[in-house]
Motif scaffolding. Structure first.
Motif, PDB file in Angstrom:
ATOM      1  N   ARG A  45      29.032 -77.796  77.354  1.00  0.00           N
ATOM      2  CA  ARG A  45      29.519 -79.023  76.721  1.00  0.00           C
ATOM      3  C   ARG A  45      29.781 -80.122  77.735  1.00  0.00           C
ATOM      4  NH1 ARG A  45      32.205 -77.490  71.264  1.00  0.00           N
ATOM      5  NH2 ARG A  45      32.633 -79.712  71.198  1.00  0.00           N
ATOM      6  N   ASP A  46      30.265 -79.764  78.940  1.00  0.00           N
ATOM      7  CA  ASP A  46      30.551 -80.811  79.911  1.00  0.00           C
ATOM      8  C   ASP A  46      29.275 -81.417  80.475  1.00  0.00           C
ATOM      9  OD1 ASP A  46      29.911 -78.451  81.120  1.00  0.00           O
ATOM     10  OD2 ASP A  46      31.474 -78.510  82.645  1.00  0.00           O
ATOM     11  N   VAL A  47      28.185 -80.674  80.506  1.00  0.00           N
ATOM     12  CA  VAL A  47      26.919 -81.203  81.017  1.00  0.00           C
ATOM     13  C   VAL A  47      26.348 -82.240  80.063  1.00  0.00           C
ATOM     14  CG1 VAL A  47      24.543 -80.615  81.605  1.00  0.00           C
ATOM     15  CG2 VAL A  47      26.413 -79.155  82.383  1.00  0.00           C
ATOM     16  N   ILE A  48      26.379 -81.959  78.764  1.00  0.00           N
ATOM     17  CA  ILE A  48      25.811 -82.890  77.780  1.00  0.00           C
ATOM     18  C   ILE A  48      26.865 -83.829  77.217  1.00  0.00           C
ATOM     19  CG2 ILE A  48      23.978 -81.281  77.161  1.00  0.00           C
ATOM     20  CD1 ILE A  48      25.543 -80.558  74.677  1.00  0.00           C
ATOM     21  N   LEU A  49      28.105 -83.777  77.739  1.00  0.00           N
ATOM     22  CA  LEU A  49      29.189 -84.663  77.315  1.00  0.00           C
ATOM     23  C   LEU A  49      29.380 -84.622  75.797  1.00  0.00           C
ATOM     24  CD1 LEU A  49      28.469 -87.735  79.627  1.00  0.00           C
ATOM     25  CD2 LEU A  49      30.071 -85.868  80.007  1.00  0.00           C
ATOM     26  N   TRP A  50      29.438 -83.412  75.279  1.00  0.00           N
ATOM     27  CA  TRP A  50      29.657 -83.174  73.856  1.00  0.00           C
ATOM     28  C   TRP A  50      31.152 -83.190  73.603  1.00  0.00           C
ATOM     29  CZ3 TRP A  50      28.029 -77.983  71.102  1.00  0.00           C
ATOM     30  CH2 TRP A  50      28.363 -78.064  69.759  1.00  0.00           C
ATOM     31  N   PHE A  54      26.313 -80.866  64.156  1.00  0.00           N
ATOM     32  CA  PHE A  54      25.401 -81.649  63.331  1.00  0.00           C
ATOM     33  C   PHE A  54      25.505 -83.134  63.664  1.00  0.00           C
ATOM     34  CE2 PHE A  54      24.411 -84.199  59.613  1.00  0.00           C
ATOM     35  CZ  PHE A  54      23.164 -83.712  59.254  1.00  0.00           C
ATOM     36  N   CYS A  55      26.725 -83.614  63.861  1.00  0.00           N
ATOM     37  CA  CYS A  55      26.925 -85.025  64.200  1.00  0.00           C
ATOM     38  C   CYS A  55      26.241 -85.367  65.519  1.00  0.00           C
ATOM     39  CB  CYS A  55      28.419 -85.326  64.268  1.00  0.00           C
ATOM     40  SG  CYS A  55      28.813 -87.030  64.731  1.00  0.00           S
ATOM     41  N   TYR A  56      26.372 -84.477  66.517  1.00  0.00           N
ATOM     42  CA  TYR A  56      25.738 -84.719  67.812  1.00  0.00           C
ATOM     43  C   TYR A  56      24.220 -84.772  67.660  1.00  0.00           C
ATOM     44  CZ  TYR A  56      24.954 -84.341  72.862  1.00  0.00           C
ATOM     45  OH  TYR A  56      24.562 -84.581  74.160  1.00  0.00           O
ATOM     46  N   CYS A  57      23.665 -83.837  66.885  1.00  0.00           N
ATOM     47  CA  CYS A  57      22.215 -83.796  66.698  1.00  0.00           C
ATOM     48  C   CYS A  57      21.721 -85.028  65.954  1.00  0.00           C
ATOM     49  CB  CYS A  57      21.830 -82.530  65.947  1.00  0.00           C
ATOM     50  SG  CYS A  57      22.209 -80.994  66.803  1.00  0.00           S
ATOM     51  N   ARG A 116      22.999 -77.635  53.067  1.00  0.00           N
ATOM     52  CA  ARG A 116      24.420 -77.349  53.209  1.00  0.00           C
ATOM     53  C   ARG A 116      25.009 -78.122  54.389  1.00  0.00           C
ATOM     54  NH1 ARG A 116      22.743 -71.975  52.628  1.00  0.00           N
ATOM     55  NH2 ARG A 116      23.402 -71.500  54.768  1.00  0.00           N
ATOM     56  N   LEU A 117      24.227 -78.210  55.464  1.00  0.00           N
ATOM     57  CA  LEU A 117      24.709 -78.966  56.624  1.00  0.00           C
ATOM     58  C   LEU A 117      24.881 -80.434  56.284  1.00  0.00           C
ATOM     59  CD1 LEU A 117      22.638 -77.411  59.541  1.00  0.00           C
ATOM     60  CD2 LEU A 117      25.098 -77.261  59.200  1.00  0.00           C
ATOM     61  N   LEU A 118      23.903 -80.980  55.561  1.00  0.00           N
ATOM     62  CA  LEU A 118      23.987 -82.395  55.215  1.00  0.00           C
ATOM     63  C   LEU A 118      25.190 -82.672  54.333  1.00  0.00           C
ATOM     64  CD1 LEU A 118      20.221 -83.202  54.568  1.00  0.00           C
ATOM     65  CD2 LEU A 118      21.652 -84.117  56.390  1.00  0.00           C
ATOM     66  N   SER A 119      25.425 -81.815  53.366  1.00  0.00           N
ATOM     67  CA  SER A 119      26.561 -82.031  52.474  1.00  0.00           C
ATOM     68  C   SER A 119      27.881 -81.803  53.187  1.00  0.00           C
ATOM     69  CB  SER A 119      26.455 -81.085  51.277  1.00  0.00           C
ATOM     70  OG  SER A 119      26.478 -79.728  51.715  1.00  0.00           O
ATOM     71  N   LYS A 120      27.883 -80.900  54.187  1.00  0.00           N
ATOM     72  CA  LYS A 120      29.122 -80.572  54.886  1.00  0.00           C
ATOM     73  C   LYS A 120      29.520 -81.643  55.888  1.00  0.00           C
ATOM     74  CE  LYS A 120      31.203 -77.023  57.816  1.00  0.00           C
ATOM     75  NZ  LYS A 120      31.013 -75.710  58.472  1.00  0.00           N
ATOM     76  N   MET A 168      28.131 -84.917  56.133  1.00  0.00           N
ATOM     77  CA  MET A 168      27.796 -86.304  55.839  1.00  0.00           C
ATOM     78  C   MET A 168      29.003 -87.211  55.953  1.00  0.00           C
ATOM     79  SD  MET A 168      25.175 -88.027  55.403  1.00  0.00           S
ATOM     80  CE  MET A 168      23.990 -86.789  54.921  1.00  0.00           C
ATOM     81  N   ASP A 169      30.225 -86.639  55.916  1.00  0.00           N
ATOM     82  CA  ASP A 169      31.415 -87.467  56.067  1.00  0.00           C
ATOM     83  C   ASP A 169      31.593 -87.942  57.489  1.00  0.00           C
ATOM     84  OD1 ASP A 169      31.878 -84.992  57.046  1.00  0.00           O
ATOM     85  OD2 ASP A 169      33.952 -84.856  56.319  1.00  0.00           O
ATOM     86  N   ASP A 170      30.782 -87.421  58.435  1.00  0.00           N
ATOM     87  CA  ASP A 170      30.849 -87.913  59.806  1.00  0.00           C
ATOM     88  C   ASP A 170      30.233 -89.300  59.930  1.00  0.00           C
ATOM     89  OD1 ASP A 170      32.111 -85.698  60.781  1.00  0.00           O
ATOM     90  OD2 ASP A 170      30.253 -84.635  61.245  1.00  0.00           O
TER      91      ASP A 170
END
Length: 784
Positions: A588-593, A600-603, A636-640, A642-644
Motif C-alpha cells: 500500500r505504501d508503494v502505490i500510495l493507497w 474498487f474506488c482505487y481501481c 455487486r461491486l458496482l452496487s456496493k 457506487m457511493d464512493d
C-alpha cells in the motif's frame, strides 16, 4: 553553469510554474477523515511568493550597516531562538510515572534469568533510567546549535543554488499553531541524511520552535549519536527491540513512552521521518511508525488533549548523502567524519536546488474519531485474496480489503491491540501519502524519466524540450507542483548539467544537440533514482496501464499479429479485475493507497485517469472483446461501492452489464502508454527475477543472507541486459516482503533474525512458473 551551443533563432517557450491564476494547493488533508481540519486550517494563501532560506542579508538581522552585511550570517544565527523547554527533574518525573511504578511494584514481571524486581533498589532503577535516557536524548547545547547552524548555512550556500520555501504554506502552519494550543508533530518524507539537519534549521530560521528530530539508532556510531543528541536528536533505545519478557526491554519501552509524554506536555515540537531514505519507491520507515505509535498512545492515554500533525515534503535536484550515492553499506553505522566528508564533497560539486513544502495540518484527535467510526473489521490476508488466482484455482476476491502483514518477530514500543495497530498503520499511510503528494517535482527528475523511459537510444535537445514541457503540464494538471520556473532551454540545460555523468552530448551540424543517456551501471542507477520521483505522480495511471498490458498479453496468442492489439476492446469488469490484482499485490505504501479508499474506488480512479489522459476511449460496438470476468461479481461491486462517487458521467449499461473501452489511436498514445508501464518496470522486473531466484536458493536460510544473495543475483542479471535499475537492494527487500505476504516464503524466528524457507506449495516448479507468468503479464514488452 556550463552551456552548449544552441541555435539562437529557435523559438523558446516558457515553463509556467502554475496553471491559471493560483499555484496548486498541494498536500490538502483528507476531507473524509479530517473534514474540520480540511475546512479550518486553510482559507486561502495570503502570499504566493517564495523565500530562499539560506540567503541571509542584513534585513534578516536587527542591525544595518557595512559591517552587518559582512557578518549577517553570524548575527542572524545569534538572533534565532533555540527553545530548550526540557522539563526539569525529567528522570524523577519518569520514575514516578505510572508505567515505571507498575514495573517497580512488580506489575511488570521480570524476564527469565533476570533478577527479581523487588530486589532492585531505587538507586539502581534511577541509574537504569538515566542510562536509557542518555540513549534517547541529551540536553540541547545552545553554543553547539548556533555554531553548527552558522557552519551549515555556509555549507548549504556552497552545496545548493537555493533552498526554497513557500511563504503561503509557512503562514498556514503558523496560523494553525496559534489557533490550537497543542503539541506539534512534523511528519516528513526522507531523501538524504542531511534532512535531519536542514529541516530544523529551516524551522528555526522562520520563527518556529526548535523540533526534536528522530534519527535511526543503528545508522550512526556512538560519537555521531552523542553529537546529534546535543543538536536536538532523539533515538529509539536499542533495548526496545528485545523480547517483551526481557526486563531491560520492558523498562526501555516504558521510559521511552514516558519521555515522549513529557516531551509533548512541555509543548516541544517533534520531527518524524516517515519514509525510508532513499528507497526509490515510497516506503514506510519502521522507526517512523514506532514514533507515531508513541504519539498515538500519548493521546489515547489522555496525556495531551490533541496533537497537530503537519506533513512535509522535501525535494532535491540531486540529493547528497551516503545512501543516495551508494558509497556505504546500509548495514554498517555511519561515522561522523564520513558524513562530514560527504557534505564537503557535495559542497564542491554543485547540487542544484532544494524545495521544502508544508501540507495542510490536521488534528490527530479528529482523525482517530473519524477512523474509529469508519473502521472496517473485515479483511483477508494477501495469501487468501490473491494466491488462488495466481495458481489458477479461482478468481481473486475483489470485494474484500487486504490486511496488513506483520512480522512474527516484531515487537512494538508500546502495547496496542489489533484495532489500535490498524489505526497507527492507517495514520502512517495517510501521512506518507500526503507528504509525498505535497513534494515538488524537480527538473532533474523529469529529465531523468524522459531519458530512461522514453528516449533510451537518445533524443535531440529540441525534442527533449518539447517532451519536458508536455510532462511538466501533465504534472501540474494532476495538482502537483514543480520546483522550477523559467525558460525551457535554461531549465533543461541546468538539469543536463547536473546529470553530466549520466549523459553524453553531441553537437550536430544541423544546429541541434543529440542527448544520449549512458548505459553504464552508475549512469542508469542514477537516472533511475531521480526518475523514481515521478512514480507517485502517475502511480494510478501506471497501475492501470500495466493492467491493460496484462490483458493484451492474454489476447496476443489469439491474434495473427501484434498490430491487431490496437483494435482490442476491453470490458470494464475484466479491466477492474486486472487492476485490482496488481493493486492487491503491491504494498500500500508503494502505490500510495490511502486507507479510507476501497479497492474498487482505487481501481475506478485509475481507469478514469487513463480516460482523462486520452489513452482509453469508450467503445459502443466491440469488435474483439476481452471478457473473462464474472458479471455477477462486478454488479455487486458496482452496487456496493457506487457511493464512493458522488458525481459520475459513466454510461454503464445495466442491461448488458458491460462497458467497453479500447486504446486510443491518437498520435503518441503508444509512447505515453509505454512510459506509464515503464515507471513500474523496475519493481515488476525485480519481482519476476526474484521468482527465478527461488529455484536457485537453498532452504532454509537467514533472511539477511537470502537478501544478500538475491541482490547479487539481481546484479548478475542486470549486467547481462544492462537493466541496472533493477539491481536495487530496496526493491529486493520489497519483493521479499511481497512474497512473504503472498505465502511464497515462510519465516520463523531465529537467534540472529528471521529464518526463511519456501512454502510447500511453491516447492513445485510448476507453481513457481505460474507465479512468474502472473508477474510477467504486467511487464511491458517492446515486441508489441
Amino acid at each position: 553553469m556550463k552551456t552548449w551551443p544552441m541555435d539562437s533563432r529557435s523559438k523558446l517557450e516558457v515553463v509556467m510554474p502554475f496553471l491559471g491564476k493560483y499555484r496548486p494547493f498541494v498536500g490538502r488533508c483528507c476531507q473524509r477523515c479530517t473534514p474540520k481540519s480540511w475546512e479550518s486550517f486553510h482559507k486561502h494563501f495570503t502570499s504566493l511568493g517564495f523565500c530562499n532560506v539560506i540567503k541571509v542579508t542584513e534585513e534578516n538581522t536587527r542591525y544595518r550597516g557595512w559591517l552587518v552585511r559582512r557578518i549577517s550570517y553570524f548575527l542572524a544565527v545569534c538572533d534565532w531562538q533555540f527553545y530548550n523547554g526540557a522539563p526539569s527533574n525529567l528522570e524523577e518525573k519518569i520514575f514516578h510515572s505510572k508505567r515505571i511504578q507498575d514495573i517497580v511494584s512488580q506489575k511488570g514481571s521480570p524476564g527469565k534469568g533476570d533478577a527479581p524486581v523487588a530486589s532492585v533498589s531505587v538507586a539502581q532503577w534511577m541509574k537504569d533510567i538515566h542510562r536509557i535516557l542518555c540513549q534517547i536524548q541529551s540536553s540541547l547545547s545552545p553554543f553547539l546549535l548556533r555554531l553548527c547552524s552558522w557552519a551549515l548555512l555556509k555549507l548549504l550556500n556552497q552545496m545548493f543554488l537555493n533552498v526554497i520555501l513557500h511563504k503561503g504554506q509557512l503562514e498556514m502552519v503558523r496560523r494553525a499553531v496559534k489557533m490550537v494550543d497543542v503539541p506539534v508533530v512534523f511528519l516528513s518524507s526522507h531523501k538524504s541524511e542531511l534532512d535531519g539537519l536542514l529541516l530544523p534549521l529551516l524551522l528555526v530560521s522562520q520563527g518556529l520552535s526548535m523540533p526534536r528530530v528522530t534519527w535511526e539508532y543503528k545508522t550512526y556510531t556512538s560519537k555521531h549519536r552523542a553529537w546529534l543528541t546535543h543538536l536536538g536528536g532523539v533515538f529509539l533505545p536499542p533495548a526496545v527491540e528485545q523480547t517483551p519478557d526481557s526486563r531491560m526491554g520492558v523498562l526501555s519501552r516504558a521510559v521511552l513512552a514516558s519521555y515522549l509524554e513529557e516531551l509533548l506536555l512541555s509543548r516541544q515540537q517533534l520531527l518524524i521521518f516517515l519514509e525510508k531514505p532513499f528507497s526509490g519507491v515510497p516506503q514506510l520507515s519502521a522507526s517512523g511508525r514506532e514514533w507515531l505509535a508513541l504519539v498515538f498512545n500519548a493521546l489515547q492515554t489522555g496525556t495531551v488533549p490533541d496533537v497537530l500533525m503537519v506533513p512535509m515534503g522535501l525535494s532535491y535536484d540531486v540529493a547528497p548523502g551516503l545512501i543516495c550515492s551508494g558509497q556505504v553499506n546500509h548495514d554498517k553505522p555511519h561515522s561522523l567524519w564520513m558524513l562530514l566528508w560527504t557534505i564537503c564533497q557535495a559542497a564542491f560539486q554543485g547540487r542544484g536546488c532544494v524545495r521544502v513544502d508544508f501540507a495542510q495540518p490536521f488534528s490527530l484527535q479528529e482523525y482517530i474519531e473519524n477512523s474509529v467510526f469508519r473502521q472496517s473489521h473485515s479483511g483477508k490476508h494477501l495469501e487468501e485474496l490473491l494466491l488462488p488466482e495466481v495458481l489458477g484455482k479461482c478468481p481473486m476476491i475483489l470485494d474484500c480489503e487486504k490486511l496488513e502483514y506483520r512480522s512474527s518477530d516484531s515487537y512494538g514500543v508500546v502495547e496496542l491491540n489489533t484495532k489500535q495497530q490498524t489505526l497507527v498503520d492507517n495514520l502512517s499511510l495517510h501521512s506518507l501519502s500526503t507528504a509525498v503528494s505535497c513534494s515538488a517535482i524537480m527538473a532533474v527528475g523529469i529529465t531523468s524519466a524522459l531519458l530512461l523511459h522514453k528516449h533510451q537510444e537518445g533524443v535531440f535537445l529540441s525534442k527533449l524540450m518539447q517532451d519536458f514541457v508536455w510532462l511538466t503540464e501533465e504534472i501540474l494538471l494532476r495538482n502537483r507542483d514543480v520546483g522550477f520556473s523559467g525558460q525551457v532551454r535554461h531549465v533543461v540545460l541546468h538539469s543536463l548539467f547536473l546529470l553530466r555523468h549520466c549523459v553524453s552530448l553531441h553537437c550536430l551540424s544541423l544546429g541541434d544537440v543529440l542527448v544520449a543517456p549512458r548505459r553504464t551501471e552508475s549512469a542508469v542507477t542514477e537516472l533511475s533514482r531521480h526518475s523514481a520521483a515521478l512514480l507517485p505522480v502517475f502511480i494510478q495511471e501506471a497501475v492501470a496501464a500495466c493492467a491493460i498490458n496484462a490483458l493484451l498479453v492474454e489476447l496476443l496468442p489469439y491474434l495473427g499479429s501484434p498490430e491487431q492489439l490496437r483494435d482490442a476492446v476491453f470490458v470494464l469488469e475484466e479491466l477492474h479485475n486486472k487492476v485490482a490484482s496488481l493493486v492487491q499485490l503491491l504494498p500500500r505504501d508503494v502505490i500510495l493507497w490511502q486507507p479510507c479508499q476501497s479497492v474498487f474506488c482505487y481501481c475506478q480512479i485509475a481507469v478514469d485517469k487513463l480516460m482523462l489522459d486520452g489513452l482509453l476511449v469508450a467503445e459502443e460496438v466491440p469488435s474483439l472483446v476481452c471478457d473473462t470476468a464474472q458479471k455477477g461479481l462486478t454488479k455487486r461491486l458496482l452496487s456496493k461501492h457506487m457511493d464512493d462517487f458522488e458525481d459520475t458521467d459513466s454510461d454503464y449499461d445495466e442491461e448488458t452489464g458491460k462497458k467497453c473501452f479500447k486504446l486510443s489511436h491518437q498520435e503518441n498514445c503508444t509512447e505515453v502508454f509505454m512510459f506509464l508501464c515503464c515507471l513500474l518496470g523496475p519493481l515488476l522486473k525485480t519481482l519476476r527475477r526474484a521468482v527465478v531466484f527461488l529455484g536457485e536458493s537453498e532452504w532454509p536460510q537467514p533472511e539477511s543472507q537470502y537478501m544478500e544473495k538475491l541482490h547479487q543475483f539481481l546484479v548478475r542479471k542486470a549486467n547481462e541486459d544492462c537493466s541496472f535499475d533493477c539491481a536495487n537492494k530496496t526493491l529486493a527487500a520489497v519483493s521479499v516482503t511481497i512474497y512473504k505476504e503472498l505465502g511464497v516464503l515462510r519465516e520463523q524466528p531465529g537467534q540472529t533474525g528471521p529464518i526463511l524457507y519456501l512454502s510447500e506449495c511453491f516447492v513445485a516448479k510448476e507453481n513457481q512458473e505460474k507465479l512468474g507468468k502472473f508477474i510477467e503479464q504486467f511487464i511491458w514488452q517492446s515486441a508489441y
